[in-house]
Scaffold this motif. Structure first.
Motif, PDB file in Angstrom:
ATOM      1  N   SER A  73       0.828  -1.211   0.000  1.00  0.00           N
ATOM      2  CA  SER A  73       0.000   0.000   0.000  1.00  0.00           C
ATOM      3  C   SER A  73       0.860   1.258   0.000  1.00  0.00           C
ATOM      4  CB  SER A  73      -0.953   0.001   1.203  1.00  0.00           C
ATOM      5  OG  SER A  73      -0.244   0.027   2.432  1.00  0.00           O
ATOM      6  N   GLN A  74       2.006   1.221   0.693  1.00  0.00           N
ATOM      7  CA  GLN A  74       2.897   2.381   0.692  1.00  0.00           C
ATOM      8  C   GLN A  74       3.495   2.602  -0.694  1.00  0.00           C
ATOM      9  OE1 GLN A  74       6.083   2.164   3.572  1.00  0.00           O
ATOM     10  NE2 GLN A  74       6.780   4.248   3.185  1.00  0.00           N
ATOM     11  N   THR A  75       3.856   1.511  -1.374  1.00  0.00           N
ATOM     12  CA  THR A  75       4.361   1.634  -2.741  1.00  0.00           C
ATOM     13  C   THR A  75       3.304   2.262  -3.642  1.00  0.00           C
ATOM     14  OG1 THR A  75       5.757  -0.325  -2.445  1.00  0.00           O
ATOM     15  CG2 THR A  75       5.294   0.354  -4.707  1.00  0.00           C
ATOM     16  N   ALA A  76       2.067   1.807  -3.521  1.00  0.00           N
ATOM     17  CA  ALA A  76       0.978   2.353  -4.334  1.00  0.00           C
ATOM     18  C   ALA A  76       0.765   3.831  -4.047  1.00  0.00           C
ATOM     19  CB  ALA A  76      -0.301   1.564  -4.080  1.00  0.00           C
ATOM     20  N   GLU A  77       0.861   4.213  -2.780  1.00  0.00           N
ATOM     21  CA  GLU A  77       0.664   5.619  -2.416  1.00  0.00           C
ATOM     22  C   GLU A  77       1.732   6.511  -3.055  1.00  0.00           C
ATOM     23  OE1 GLU A  77       0.768   5.266   1.800  1.00  0.00           O
ATOM     24  OE2 GLU A  77      -1.188   4.263   1.901  1.00  0.00           O
ATOM     25  N   ILE A  78       2.940   5.982  -3.184  1.00  0.00           N
ATOM     26  CA  ILE A  78       4.023   6.776  -3.773  1.00  0.00           C
ATOM     27  C   ILE A  78       3.836   6.950  -5.277  1.00  0.00           C
ATOM     28  CG2 ILE A  78       6.511   6.786  -4.264  1.00  0.00           C
ATOM     29  CD1 ILE A  78       6.920   5.489  -1.498  1.00  0.00           C
ATOM     30  N   ILE A  79       3.382   5.908  -5.972  1.00  0.00           N
ATOM     31  CA  ILE A  79       3.261   6.009  -7.430  1.00  0.00           C
ATOM     32  C   ILE A  79       1.931   6.595  -7.885  1.00  0.00           C
ATOM     33  CG2 ILE A  79       4.794   4.014  -7.685  1.00  0.00           C
ATOM     34  CD1 ILE A  79       2.342   2.422  -8.668  1.00  0.00           C
ATOM     35  N   THR A  80       0.985   6.770  -6.975  1.00  0.00           N
ATOM     36  CA  THR A  80      -0.347   7.267  -7.337  1.00  0.00           C
ATOM     37  C   THR A  80      -0.316   8.565  -8.147  1.00  0.00           C
ATOM     38  OG1 THR A  80      -1.488   6.180  -5.504  1.00  0.00           O
ATOM     39  CG2 THR A  80      -2.533   8.118  -6.407  1.00  0.00           C
ATOM     40  N   PRO A  81       0.514   9.564  -7.794  1.00  0.00           N
ATOM     41  CA  PRO A  81       0.497  10.813  -8.573  1.00  0.00           C
ATOM     42  C   PRO A  81       0.786  10.619 -10.054  1.00  0.00           C
ATOM     43  CG  PRO A  81       1.662  11.133  -6.497  1.00  0.00           C
ATOM     44  CD  PRO A  81       1.412   9.659  -6.614  1.00  0.00           C
ATOM     45  N   ALA A  82       1.560   9.581 -10.403  1.00  0.00           N
ATOM     46  CA  ALA A  82       1.883   9.343 -11.814  1.00  0.00           C
ATOM     47  C   ALA A  82       0.713   8.757 -12.574  1.00  0.00           C
ATOM     48  CB  ALA A  82       3.086   8.400 -11.923  1.00  0.00           C
ATOM     49  N   LEU A  83      -0.218   8.133 -11.865  1.00  0.00           N
ATOM     50  CA  LEU A  83      -1.356   7.490 -12.513  1.00  0.00           C
ATOM     51  C   LEU A  83      -2.634   8.307 -12.387  1.00  0.00           C
ATOM     52  CD1 LEU A  83      -0.660   3.820 -11.341  1.00  0.00           C
ATOM     53  CD2 LEU A  83      -0.070   4.857 -13.533  1.00  0.00           C
ATOM     54  N   GLY A  84      -2.683   9.190 -11.387  1.00  0.00           N
ATOM     55  CA  GLY A  84      -3.850  10.050 -11.222  1.00  0.00           C
ATOM     56  C   GLY A  84      -5.114   9.308 -10.832  1.00  0.00           C
ATOM     57  N   LEU A  85      -4.969   8.264 -10.023  1.00  0.00           N
ATOM     58  CA  LEU A  85      -6.110   7.433  -9.648  1.00  0.00           C
ATOM     59  C   LEU A  85      -6.174   7.261  -8.138  1.00  0.00           C
ATOM     60  CD1 LEU A  85      -5.618   4.592 -12.293  1.00  0.00           C
ATOM     61  CD2 LEU A  85      -7.394   6.365 -12.369  1.00  0.00           C
ATOM     62  N   ASP A  86      -7.380   7.032  -7.646  1.00  0.00           N
ATOM     63  CA  ASP A  86      -7.535   6.631  -6.252  1.00  0.00           C
ATOM     64  C   ASP A  86      -7.202   5.148  -6.120  1.00  0.00           C
ATOM     65  OD1 ASP A  86      -8.418   9.166  -5.476  1.00  0.00           O
ATOM     66  OD2 ASP A  86     -10.514   8.679  -5.930  1.00  0.00           O
ATOM     67  N   ILE A  87      -6.683   4.766  -4.966  1.00  0.00           N
ATOM     68  CA  ILE A  87      -6.296   3.377  -4.727  1.00  0.00           C
ATOM     69  C   ILE A  87      -7.501   2.577  -4.233  1.00  0.00           C
ATOM     70  CG2 ILE A  87      -4.773   1.832  -3.446  1.00  0.00           C
ATOM     71  CD1 ILE A  87      -2.874   4.241  -3.079  1.00  0.00           C
ATOM     72  N   ILE A  88      -7.704   1.419  -4.837  1.00  0.00           N
ATOM     73  CA  ILE A  88      -8.685   0.447  -4.346  1.00  0.00           C
ATOM     74  C   ILE A  88      -7.906  -0.612  -3.574  1.00  0.00           C
ATOM     75  CG2 ILE A  88     -10.436  -1.268  -4.973  1.00  0.00           C
ATOM     76  CD1 ILE A  88     -10.838   0.306  -7.588  1.00  0.00           C
ATOM     77  N   VAL A 158      -3.758  -1.631 -12.882  1.00  0.00           N
ATOM     78  CA  VAL A 158      -2.474  -1.772 -12.189  1.00  0.00           C
ATOM     79  C   VAL A 158      -2.753  -2.382 -10.816  1.00  0.00           C
ATOM     80  CG1 VAL A 158      -0.523  -0.560 -11.161  1.00  0.00           C
ATOM     81  CG2 VAL A 158      -1.392   0.149 -13.396  1.00  0.00           C
ATOM     82  N   ILE A 159      -2.021  -3.448 -10.485  1.00  0.00           N
ATOM     83  CA  ILE A 159      -2.156  -4.096  -9.188  1.00  0.00           C
ATOM     84  C   ILE A 159      -0.803  -4.058  -8.499  1.00  0.00           C
ATOM     85  CG2 ILE A 159      -2.823  -6.186  -7.942  1.00  0.00           C
ATOM     86  CD1 ILE A 159      -4.378  -7.066 -10.423  1.00  0.00           C
ATOM     87  N   VAL A 160      -0.712  -3.340  -7.397  1.00  0.00           N
ATOM     88  CA  VAL A 160       0.524  -3.311  -6.609  1.00  0.00           C
ATOM     89  C   VAL A 160       0.429  -4.428  -5.587  1.00  0.00           C
ATOM     90  CG1 VAL A 160       2.053  -1.934  -5.175  1.00  0.00           C
ATOM     91  CG2 VAL A 160       0.697  -0.823  -6.971  1.00  0.00           C
ATOM     92  N   THR A 161       1.283  -5.403  -5.714  1.00  0.00           N
ATOM     93  CA  THR A 161       1.112  -6.643  -4.978  1.00  0.00           C
ATOM     94  C   THR A 161       2.455  -7.187  -4.505  1.00  0.00           C
ATOM     95  OG1 THR A 161       0.095  -8.855  -5.127  1.00  0.00           O
ATOM     96  CG2 THR A 161       1.014  -7.943  -7.161  1.00  0.00           C
ATOM     97  N   HIS A 162       2.627  -8.501  -4.534  1.00  0.00           N
ATOM     98  CA  HIS A 162       3.774  -9.165  -3.929  1.00  0.00           C
ATOM     99  C   HIS A 162       4.374 -10.191  -4.887  1.00  0.00           C
ATOM    100  CE1 HIS A 162       2.467  -7.566   0.037  1.00  0.00           C
ATOM    101  NE2 HIS A 162       1.269  -7.689  -0.517  1.00  0.00           N
ATOM    102  N   GLY A 163       5.610 -10.596  -4.595  1.00  0.00           N
ATOM    103  CA  GLY A 163       6.285 -11.555  -5.450  1.00  0.00           C
ATOM    104  C   GLY A 163       5.540 -12.862  -5.572  1.00  0.00           C
ATOM    105  N   GLY A 164       4.982 -13.359  -4.471  1.00  0.00           N
ATOM    106  CA  GLY A 164       4.230 -14.609  -4.526  1.00  0.00           C
ATOM    107  C   GLY A 164       2.991 -14.507  -5.390  1.00  0.00           C
ATOM    108  N   PHE A 165       2.333 -13.354  -5.362  1.00  0.00           N
ATOM    109  CA  PHE A 165       1.148 -13.160  -6.196  1.00  0.00           C
ATOM    110  C   PHE A 165       1.533 -13.126  -7.661  1.00  0.00           C
ATOM    111  CE2 PHE A 165      -2.449 -11.072  -8.144  1.00  0.00           C
ATOM    112  CZ  PHE A 165      -3.536 -11.516  -7.422  1.00  0.00           C
ATOM    113  N   VAL A 166       2.664 -12.475  -7.974  1.00  0.00           N
ATOM    114  CA  VAL A 166       3.147 -12.465  -9.360  1.00  0.00           C
ATOM    115  C   VAL A 166       3.461 -13.889  -9.806  1.00  0.00           C
ATOM    116  CG1 VAL A 166       4.940 -11.631 -10.927  1.00  0.00           C
ATOM    117  CG2 VAL A 166       4.017 -10.102  -9.164  1.00  0.00           C
ATOM    118  N   ASP A 167       4.121 -14.662  -8.949  1.00  0.00           N
ATOM    119  CA  ASP A 167       4.381 -16.076  -9.260  1.00  0.00           C
ATOM    120  C   ASP A 167       3.081 -16.801  -9.581  1.00  0.00           C
ATOM    121  OD1 ASP A 167       6.994 -15.508  -8.648  1.00  0.00           O
ATOM    122  OD2 ASP A 167       7.082 -16.760  -6.859  1.00  0.00           O
TER     123      ASP A 167
END
Length: 255
Positions: A73-88, A158-167
């Motif tokens: 969630s912290q990663t998503a909060e940092i990149i949010t300005p580049a995407l211009g979207l609210d986080i779900i 865009v889904i900000v997630t984890h290595g296991g989820f990507v696997d």
């Protein structure tokens, strides 16, 4: 081309692993409550990703989803300005769930209290009481990806997630066995981009892997000359028809 013959818009899923977290550098068993967020390097990695996405405009996202674990969630909060979207925020895109009993426990304490587990040999056995086993984790990943892709069909997510989820996305989209560990391991880097594209040609739904482990934005950390991502922004697309190549036959009416 008439509207009736227009191809359906494709669904794009961009899976972004969180930036380096405190749990990545300290020997700790961590779920949600023991997750204290990103390291200083992790914050820098996420900022690099934000700057890249803002400069290149390469992901025209319609939806931004993030795991409720703090490192994601912290990663998503940092990149949010580049995407211009609210986080779900979505619990179902979390990392492998290790159970409340061991959340925040040191590796030393964990190994002293619980017998060792070889997931490859015992995929149905959880590592601790209340934890997921491997098949349960893969079922959750597949269910979440199916739900998200259906709910946002034709959109860019865009889904900000984890290595296991990507696997798990490889297990789901490639139809690999989910009752046991896959025969090959992935090594998904922090803040890397994995892109899947839904292709509905030929009358049935298929998914294509467009890219995996794209972390170019962090490779200049510590370099004397950082990458200027604005230089890599593509030129605007024009409406002018492209001329046929010399080896390409001209269409009727274009001779």
């Amino acid at each position: 081309m008439s509207e009736a013959n227009q191809p359906e818009p494709k669904t794009h899923l961009y899976l972004i692993r969180h930036a380096q977290a405190i749990v990545n550098v300290e020997p700790t068993i961590v779920g949600k409550s023991g997750d204290f967020g990103l390291t200083e390097l992790g914050i820098q990695q996420a900022e690099r990703l934000r700057d890249r996405l803002a400069a290149t405009g390469e992901i025209a996202a319609d939806v931004l989803i993030a795991s409720t674990y703090r490192r994601a969630s912290q990663t998503a909060e940092i990149i949010t300005p580049a995407l211009g979207l609210d986080i779900i925020y979505d619990d179902e895109v979390q990392e492998f769930r290790i159970g409340d009993e061991v959340d925040g426990m040191s590796i030393t304490e964990f190994e002293a209290k619980y017998p060792p587990l070889d997931i490859a040999r015992e995929p149905f056995r959880p590592i601790a009481p209340g934890a997921e086993n491997w098949p349960q984790f893969m079922l959750r990943v597949g269910t979440a990806l199916d739900r998200i892709s259906r709910q946002h069909q034709g959109k860019t997510v865009v889904i900000v997630t984890h290595g296991g989820f990507v696997d798990g996305s490889f297990v789901y989209f490639f139809g690999l066995p989910s009752m046991k560990l896959p025969p090959a391991w992935l090594l998904t880097e922090n803040t890397s981009i994995t892109q899947w594209e839904q292709d509905n040609r030929r009358g049935h739904e298929r998914w294509r892997l467009i890219r995996y482990n794209d972390d170019l934005h962090v490779r200049d950390i510590g370099a004397t000359q950082p990458v200027d991502w604005h230089l890599l922004r593509p030129d605007p697309v024009t409406d002018e028809p492209a001329a046929p190549l010399p080896t390409e036959p001209a269409k009727v009416g274009e001779e």
